[in-house]
Motif scaffolding. Structure first.
Motif, PDB file in Angstrom:
ATOM      1  N   ALA A 193      -4.691   6.480   4.803  1.00 17.09           N
ATOM      2  CA  ALA A 193      -5.608   7.425   4.144  1.00 17.09           C
ATOM      3  C   ALA A 193      -4.835   8.407   3.271  1.00 17.09           C
ATOM      4  O   ALA A 193      -5.190   8.672   2.116  1.00 17.09           O
ATOM      5  CB  ALA A 193      -6.408   8.178   5.208  1.00 17.09           C
ATOM      6  N   SER A 194      -3.752   8.937   3.812  1.00 17.38           N
ATOM      7  CA  SER A 194      -2.960   9.913   3.074  1.00 17.38           C
ATOM      8  C   SER A 194      -2.345   9.274   1.827  1.00 17.38           C
ATOM      9  O   SER A 194      -2.325   9.870   0.742  1.00 17.38           O
ATOM     10  CB  SER A 194      -1.879  10.455   4.017  1.00 17.38           C
ATOM     11  OG  SER A 194      -1.041  11.323   3.336  1.00 17.38           O
ATOM     12  N   SER A 195      -1.883   8.031   1.973  1.00 17.63           N
ATOM     13  CA  SER A 195      -1.271   7.345   0.826  1.00 17.63           C
ATOM     14  C   SER A 195      -2.313   7.003  -0.240  1.00 17.63           C
ATOM     15  O   SER A 195      -1.999   7.024  -1.438  1.00 17.63           O
ATOM     16  CB  SER A 195      -0.568   6.068   1.297  1.00 17.63           C
ATOM     17  OG  SER A 195       0.424   6.404   2.244  1.00 17.63           O
ATOM     18  N   ALA A 196      -3.524   6.687   0.186  1.00 17.63           N
ATOM     19  CA  ALA A 196      -4.584   6.427  -0.806  1.00 17.63           C
ATOM     20  C   ALA A 196      -4.884   7.707  -1.589  1.00 17.63           C
ATOM     21  O   ALA A 196      -5.129   7.666  -2.798  1.00 17.63           O
ATOM     22  CB  ALA A 196      -5.838   5.890  -0.113  1.00 17.63           C
ATOM     23  N   CYS A 197      -4.838   8.857  -0.905  1.00 18.87           N
ATOM     24  CA  CYS A 197      -5.014  10.141  -1.614  1.00 18.87           C
ATOM     25  C   CYS A 197      -3.859  10.352  -2.597  1.00 18.87           C
ATOM     26  O   CYS A 197      -4.083  10.766  -3.746  1.00 18.87           O
ATOM     27  CB  CYS A 197      -5.064  11.312  -0.627  1.00 18.87           C
ATOM     28  SG  CYS A 197      -6.565  11.345   0.349  1.00 18.87           S
ATOM     29  N   ASP A 198      -2.636  10.057  -2.174  1.00 21.02           N
ATOM     30  CA  ASP A 198      -1.473  10.191  -3.071  1.00 21.02           C
ATOM     31  C   ASP A 198      -1.662   9.318  -4.316  1.00 21.02           C
ATOM     32  O   ASP A 198      -1.362   9.732  -5.439  1.00 21.02           O
ATOM     33  CB  ASP A 198      -0.178   9.727  -2.373  1.00 21.02           C
ATOM     34  CG  ASP A 198       0.291  10.681  -1.276  1.00 21.02           C
ATOM     35  OD1 ASP A 198      -0.190  11.828  -1.217  1.00 21.02           O
ATOM     36  OD2 ASP A 198       1.143  10.261  -0.461  1.00 21.02           O
ATOM     37  N   HIS A 199      -2.118   8.089  -4.078  1.00 17.97           N
ATOM     38  CA  HIS A 199      -2.296   7.110  -5.166  1.00 17.97           C
ATOM     39  C   HIS A 199      -3.249   7.667  -6.230  1.00 17.97           C
ATOM     40  O   HIS A 199      -2.928   7.705  -7.422  1.00 17.97           O
ATOM     41  CB  HIS A 199      -2.833   5.813  -4.540  1.00 17.97           C
ATOM     42  CG  HIS A 199      -3.189   4.716  -5.493  1.00 17.97           C
ATOM     43  ND1 HIS A 199      -2.478   3.538  -5.584  1.00 17.97           N
ATOM     44  CD2 HIS A 199      -4.209   4.575  -6.387  1.00 17.97           C
ATOM     45  CE1 HIS A 199      -3.029   2.743  -6.493  1.00 17.97           C
ATOM     46  NE2 HIS A 199      -4.088   3.347  -6.978  1.00 17.97           N
ATOM     47  N   THR A 232      -0.339   0.098  -2.734  1.00 19.31           N
ATOM     48  CA  THR A 232       0.975  -0.213  -2.148  1.00 19.31           C
ATOM     49  C   THR A 232       1.746   1.090  -1.964  1.00 19.31           C
ATOM     50  O   THR A 232       2.929   1.079  -1.650  1.00 19.31           O
ATOM     51  CB  THR A 232       1.787  -1.200  -3.017  1.00 19.31           C
ATOM     52  OG1 THR A 232       1.886  -0.675  -4.339  1.00 19.31           O
ATOM     53  CG2 THR A 232       1.157  -2.577  -3.050  1.00 19.31           C
ATOM     54  N   ARG A 233       1.026   2.208  -2.160  1.00 14.70           N
ATOM     55  CA  ARG A 233       1.678   3.509  -2.008  1.00 14.70           C
ATOM     56  C   ARG A 233       2.090   3.757  -0.555  1.00 14.70           C
ATOM     57  O   ARG A 233       3.076   4.448  -0.287  1.00 14.70           O
ATOM     58  CB  ARG A 233       0.717   4.606  -2.497  1.00 14.70           C
ATOM     59  CG  ARG A 233       1.294   6.010  -2.424  1.00 14.70           C
ATOM     60  CD  ARG A 233       2.543   6.159  -3.309  1.00 14.70           C
ATOM     61  NE  ARG A 233       3.020   7.519  -3.317  1.00 14.70           N
ATOM     62  CZ  ARG A 233       2.637   8.464  -4.165  1.00 14.70           C
ATOM     63  NH1 ARG A 233       1.750   8.176  -5.124  1.00 14.70           N
ATOM     64  NH2 ARG A 233       3.110   9.679  -4.096  1.00 14.70           N
ATOM     65  N   LEU A 234       1.352   3.169   0.366  1.00 10.71           N
ATOM     66  CA  LEU A 234       1.748   3.324   1.771  1.00 10.71           C
ATOM     67  C   LEU A 234       3.126   2.697   1.985  1.00 10.71           C
ATOM     68  O   LEU A 234       3.999   3.287   2.634  1.00 10.71           O
ATOM     69  CB  LEU A 234       0.696   2.682   2.687  1.00 10.71           C
ATOM     70  CG  LEU A 234       1.029   2.629   4.180  1.00 10.71           C
ATOM     71  CD1 LEU A 234       1.339   4.004   4.754  1.00 10.71           C
ATOM     72  CD2 LEU A 234      -0.118   1.984   4.963  1.00 10.71           C
ATOM     73  N   ASP A 235       3.347   1.520   1.410  1.00  8.33           N
ATOM     74  CA  ASP A 235       4.650   0.863   1.546  1.00  8.33           C
ATOM     75  C   ASP A 235       5.733   1.705   0.862  1.00  8.33           C
ATOM     76  O   ASP A 235       6.845   1.850   1.369  1.00  8.33           O
ATOM     77  CB  ASP A 235       4.576  -0.535   0.911  1.00  8.33           C
ATOM     78  CG  ASP A 235       3.367  -1.293   1.414  1.00  8.33           C
ATOM     79  OD1 ASP A 235       3.361  -1.682   2.585  1.00  8.33           O
ATOM     80  OD2 ASP A 235       2.391  -1.459   0.649  1.00  8.33           O
TER      81      ASP A 235
END
Ligand SMILES: NC(=O)c1ccc[n+]([C@@H]2O[C@H](COP(=O)([O-])OP(=O)(O)OC[C@H]3O[C@@H](n4cnc5c(N)ncnc54)[C@H](O)[C@@H]3O)[C@@H](O)[C@H]2O)c1
Ligand SMILES: O=C(O)C[C@H](O)C(=O)O
Length: 334
Positions: free
Chosen positions: A250-256, A157-160
């Protein structure tokens, strides 16, 4: 001395998000600029040729941190020894399909991949499920991989969360890196509740943190259009691109994964879909997005935040949707 490579699984690797995320992982965006990686790419037989193309491009890009690529349609081979699993592969909703049909396809995919991960992944493997319905796919994965600690299975849910940061930064004309502590509660769906009640912005004049509510000064926008924009952002991207979000996902999954493994900065939390322990009155046993801090590879839910009546109602509504999704998923197992 250089570190040993970490094996990172990306499922659905021939798809859009897969294509966006593999160069990020190979460049150190996910695990750090000094962490070598071996990429394990999984897709299904009809995408085998495209997957081969991705593997060729990874070779051509000559990423210094990339120490190997395993590209396969065999889930067991894909899961062998992986320390991080990014689960992007799944069955999308197609025209004329009922919710139950999509759920049933994904339940069987996540059930099978759960047992492959459980049997073959490295000990302590951390899993993030990206494929929709992300929370419920993650829940199924957790249920069918009982030897993987539930804390190691999460959904994105990091993208959100990042979308909410972006909207606030845009509204108050701040740098996105100066906005922090928004919260996404609940499901990665249009019932999610983006909450700014505890969010702050570092002001440029004296570097102090100011509350978002105070700086924005427009509760009608914060309780209305802001929430709707974040909730509907995925649909807006699909409308504009005719494809769902990929680079931001993709970028948010890396952040997560990066924040989970390397830690959240002091005084900052992020949103992660995790197995509910009943915090904030959210029913235990749902995969629900909470504010979390991370340290040393462990996340913990931020406790003690004040929840007003407006928030309570929205947090309960998204929990209700997740309970219904869970019941639907279980009905597909019968
Ligand atoms: N959680 C989020 O924030 C978020 C954001 C964007 C997209 N998504 C979801 O992520 C998923 C992937 O999106 P995309 O745009 O990359 O889709 P895509 O269709 O481009 O790629 C999906 C890939 O998964 C593969 N696949 C299908 N079944 C598989 C299986 N059993 N094992 C391995 N691979 C399999 C497909 O062949 C395809 O290559 C979708 O479910 C999408 O809705 C989630
Ligand atoms: O794939 C989708 O339906 C949308 C995606 O989950 C997103 O939030 O961008």
């Amino acid at each position: 001395m250089s570190k040993d490579p970490v094996r990172v699984l990306v499922t659905g690797a021939a798809g859009q998000i897969g294509y966006a995320i593999v160069p990020m992982v190979a460049r150190g965006v996910m695990l750090g600029p000094d962490q070598p990686v071996i990429l394990h790419l999984l897709d299904i037989e009809p995408a085998a040729e495209a997957l081969k193309g991705v593997q060729m491009e990874l070779l051509d890009a000559a990423f210094p941190l990339l120490k190997g690529v395993v590209a396969t349609t065999d889930v067991v081979e894909a899961c062998k020894g992986v320390k991080v699993a990014v689960m992007v592969g799944g069955f999308p909703r197609k025209e004329g399909m009922e919710r139950k049909d999509v759920m049933s396809k994904n339940v069987s995919i996540y059930k099978a991949q759960a047992s492959a991960l459980e049997k073959n992944a490295a000990q302590g493997c951390k899993v993030v499920v990206v494929a929709n319905p992300a929370n419920t796919n993650a829940l199924i994965l957790k249920e069918f991989a009982p030897s993987i600690p539930p804390d190691n299975i999460t959904c994105l849910t990091r993208l959100d969360h990042n979308r909410a940061l972006g909207q606030i930064a845009w509204r108050v004309k701040a740098q996105v890196s100066d906005v922090k502590n928004v919260i996404i509660w609940g499901n990665h769906s249009s019932t999610q509740y983006p909450d700014v009640n505890h969010a702050t912005v570092r002001t440029s004049c004296n570097g102090e943190d100011k509350s978002v509510r105070e700086l924005v000064g427009d509760d009608q926008w914060l309780n209305g259009d802001f929430i709707a924009t974040v909730q509907q952002r995925g649909a807006a991207i699909i409308k504009a691109r005719k494809l769902s979000s990929a680079l931001s996902a993709a970028s948010s999954a890396c952040d997560h994964i990066r924040d989970w493994l390397l830690g959240t900065p002091k005084g900052t939390w992020v949103s992660m879909g995790v197995y509910s322990d009943g915090s904030y009155g959210v029913p235990a046993g749902l995969m629900y997005s909470f504010p979390v801090t991370c340290d040393n590879g462990n996340w913990s839910i931020v406790q003690g935040l004040r929840i007003d009546d407006f928030s309570r109602e929205k947090m309960d509504a998204t929990a209700k949707e997740l309970s219904e999704e869970k019941a639907l998923a279980y009905s597909c197992l019968d």
